[in-house]
Structure formats: structure tokens, C-alpha cells
Design a protein around this motif. Structure first.
Motif, short mmCIF file in Angstrom:
data_model
loop_
_atom_site.label_atom_id
_atom_site.label_comp_id
_atom_site.label_asym_id
_atom_site.label_seq_id
_atom_site.Cartn_x
_atom_site.Cartn_y
_atom_site.Cartn_z
N UNK A 231 11.08 -4.49 0.06
CA UNK A 231 10.73 -4.34 1.70
C UNK A 231 10.39 -5.48 2.29
N UNK A 232 10.37 -6.18 3.06
CA UNK A 232 9.75 -7.25 3.90
C UNK A 232 9.03 -7.08 4.99
N UNK A 233 8.16 -7.89 4.45
CA UNK A 233 6.74 -7.66 5.18
C UNK A 233 6.47 -8.71 5.92
N UNK B 233 -3.35 -5.51 -0.31
CA UNK B 233 -3.90 -4.74 0.50
C UNK B 233 -4.16 -5.25 1.57
N UNK B 234 -2.54 -4.93 1.78
CA UNK B 234 -2.81 -5.92 3.24
C UNK B 234 -1.29 -4.84 4.04
N UNK B 235 -1.91 -4.80 5.85
CA UNK B 235 -1.06 -4.40 6.78
C UNK B 235 0.19 -5.53 7.19
N UNK B 236 1.11 -5.33 6.92
CA UNK B 236 1.95 -6.00 7.92
C UNK B 236 3.50 -5.13 8.54
N UNK C 140 7.37 -9.83 0.08
CA UNK C 140 8.18 -8.95 -0.80
C UNK C 140 7.45 -7.63 -0.77
N UNK C 141 7.37 -6.79 -1.01
CA UNK C 141 6.73 -4.99 -0.99
C UNK C 141 7.89 -3.88 -1.68
N UNK C 142 7.64 -3.10 -2.85
CA UNK C 142 8.02 -2.09 -3.65
C UNK C 142 7.71 -1.32 -1.91
N UNK C 143 8.75 -0.90 -1.35
CA UNK C 143 9.18 0.50 -0.52
C UNK C 143 8.70 1.56 -0.88
N UNK C 144 8.59 2.38 -1.92
CA UNK C 144 7.81 3.23 -2.49
C UNK C 144 6.75 3.36 -2.17
N UNK C 145 5.88 2.10 -2.60
CA UNK C 145 4.73 2.34 -2.53
C UNK C 145 3.89 2.04 -1.41
N UNK C 146 4.51 2.09 0.00
CA UNK C 146 4.09 1.75 1.15
C UNK C 146 3.90 2.69 2.05
#
Length: 121
Positions: free
Chosen positions: A26-28, A13-16, A38-44
Motif C-alpha cells: 500500500x502506498x501511503x 509508527x506514522x499516520x499516512x 510503501x507499507x504492508x497492507x495487512x498491518x495497516x
């Protein structure tokens, strides 16, 4: 995705700010700096205007107060044998007594400039 793009990560629940890709992730980085995650690129998804503005305000509010231009240095000291230094120090003292902080700052700026030109170290 381009580095610097602001993305919303629903898992946190964050903007990066997008930095790069590391393996399948994906690195945010938080807006304004901080530790990457690290974040799942498909969910961004791209951040909305409201989310970007909120993230920018949050970053500004958490910025250390020691960052420039908030860093306050000691007031310059007049050279004891200089009439111009004494004059500027008197202007500063009068401004401080009158609680005219803008004039006090102006006198400090003039005194620093005078000292750098007339009394180089």
C-alpha cells in the motif's frame, strides 16, 4: 481502501494518507504532503481520532510559512500625482506610528484596491 483514507502504519509508527496499491504494498503519503512510502497492507489499521488529530497538527506545524495566507507582499506604493493615494498613504503611516497593525493592513488593502481601479497598469 479508498484514496485519502488515514491509516496507521505500525512499522513506521506514522499516520499516512492512503494513495494506491503498488504490487503487494500500500502506498501511503504523510498527512499534509510529502514523500510516499510503501507499507504492508495487512498491518495497516484505520487511524484513531487522536492519531488523526496529531498528524494534522504536525502537518500544520511543519507547513512552510511562505504558504498562503502567510505570504507577505510589499506594501503598495502611492501614485505621486494622486490625492487619494496620498490620503491612503497618510492613513497607513498614522496607523503604523500608532502601532495599529490592523488599520495599517486596512489602509494597504484600500490603497491596492484604489490603485487597481484608478491606476491600472
Amino acid at each position: 481502501m479508498e484514496p485519502g483514507t488515514l491509516l496507521y502504519d505500525p512499522a513506521t509508527d506514522t499516520v499516512g494518507e492512503y494513495q494506491d496499491k503498488a504490487g503487494p504494498y500500500a502506498l501511503l503519503r504523510p498527512v499534509g504532503g510529502g514523500r510516499e512510502w510503501q507499507a504492508d497492507p495487512e498491518s495497516l489499521r484505520p487511524a484513531t481520532d487522536q492519531e488523526r488529530m496529531s498528524a494534522g497538527v504536525r502537518a500544520a506545524n511543519y507547513r512552510p510559512r511562505t504558504d498562503a495566507p502567510f505570504l507577505v507582499s510589499a506594501a503598495p506604493q502611492p501614485d505621486p500625482d494622486c490625492a487619494r493615494c496620498a490620503e491612503l498613504a497618510e492613513l497607513r503611516a498614522a496607523a503604523r506610528a500608532a502601532r495599529d497593525y490592523s488599520a495599517e493592513t486596512d489602509a494597504n488593502v484600500l490603497l491596492r484596491k484604489h490603485r487597481s481601479e484608478a491606476h491600472p497598469v
